[in-house]
Design a protein around this motif. Structure first.
Motif, PDB file in Angstrom:
ATOM      1  N   PRO A   6     -15.941 -29.609 127.254  1.00  0.00           N
ATOM      2  CA  PRO A   6     -15.132 -31.392 126.552  1.00  0.00           C
ATOM      3  C   PRO A   6     -15.792 -32.308 127.766  1.00  0.00           C
ATOM      4  N   ILE A   7     -16.603 -31.318 128.894  1.00  0.00           N
ATOM      5  CA  ILE A   7     -17.257 -32.814 129.510  1.00  0.00           C
ATOM      6  C   ILE A   7     -18.256 -33.569 128.447  1.00  0.00           C
ATOM      7  N   TRP A   8     -18.881 -32.587 128.000  1.00  0.00           N
ATOM      8  CA  TRP A   8     -20.055 -33.408 126.731  1.00  0.00           C
ATOM      9  C   TRP A   8     -19.796 -33.815 125.961  1.00  0.00           C
ATOM     10  N   TRP A   9     -18.385 -33.597 125.616  1.00  0.00           N
ATOM     11  CA  TRP A   9     -17.628 -34.021 124.088  1.00  0.00           C
ATOM     12  C   TRP A   9     -16.901 -35.762 125.076  1.00  0.00           C
ATOM     13  N   GLU A  10     -17.152 -35.665 125.589  1.00  0.00           N
ATOM     14  CA  GLU A  10     -16.556 -36.980 125.719  1.00  0.00           C
ATOM     15  C   GLU A  10     -17.341 -37.771 127.204  1.00  0.00           C
ATOM     16  N   MET A  11     -18.674 -37.676 127.010  1.00  0.00           N
ATOM     17  CA  MET A  11     -19.332 -38.503 127.472  1.00  0.00           C
ATOM     18  C   MET A  11     -19.747 -38.973 126.269  1.00  0.00           C
ATOM     19  N   ILE A  14     -17.292 -41.458 124.848  1.00  0.00           N
ATOM     20  CA  ILE A  14     -17.735 -42.974 125.987  1.00  0.00           C
ATOM     21  C   ILE A  14     -18.990 -43.378 125.630  1.00  0.00           C
ATOM     22  N   MET A  15     -20.214 -43.041 125.126  1.00  0.00           N
ATOM     23  CA  MET A  15     -21.153 -43.601 124.904  1.00  0.00           C
ATOM     24  C   MET A  15     -20.773 -43.914 123.369  1.00  0.00           C
ATOM     25  N   PHE A  16     -21.010 -43.080 122.588  1.00  0.00           N
ATOM     26  CA  PHE A  16     -19.632 -44.173 121.057  1.00  0.00           C
ATOM     27  C   PHE A  16     -19.481 -45.400 121.320  1.00  0.00           C
ATOM     28  N   ILE A  17     -18.247 -45.082 121.850  1.00  0.00           N
ATOM     29  CA  ILE A  17     -17.342 -46.387 122.345  1.00  0.00           C
ATOM     30  C   ILE A  17     -17.854 -47.824 122.936  1.00  0.00           C
ATOM     31  N   THR A  18     -18.966 -47.572 123.629  1.00  0.00           N
ATOM     32  CA  THR A  18     -19.229 -48.258 124.483  1.00  0.00           C
ATOM     33  C   THR A  18     -20.239 -49.086 123.522  1.00  0.00           C
TER      34      THR A  18
END
Length: 52
Positions: A6-11, A14-18
């Motif tokens: 889940p931490i990697w998916w969240e990262m 967040i990278m995609f959104i930014t």
């Protein structure tokens, strides 16, 4: 380790959104600066003979 997924998916999310937000801001800025120019400088493309 499956518990770290889940931490990697969240990262990644967040990278995609930014990157999406930065790209949207750049496109908005480019279109706003194009609107500020005069019409003569925007539509000067004499050799645009497209052959589809």
């Amino acid at each position: 380790m499956p518990q770290m997924a889940p931490i990697w998916w969240e990262m990644l999310f967040i990278m995609f959104i930014t990157t999406f937000i930065i790209m949207s801001m750049m496109i908005y800025h480019i279109t706003q600066t194009k609107k500020g120019e005069s019409d003569a400088t925007i539509y000067v493309y004499p050799n645009m003979n497209w052959k589809w």
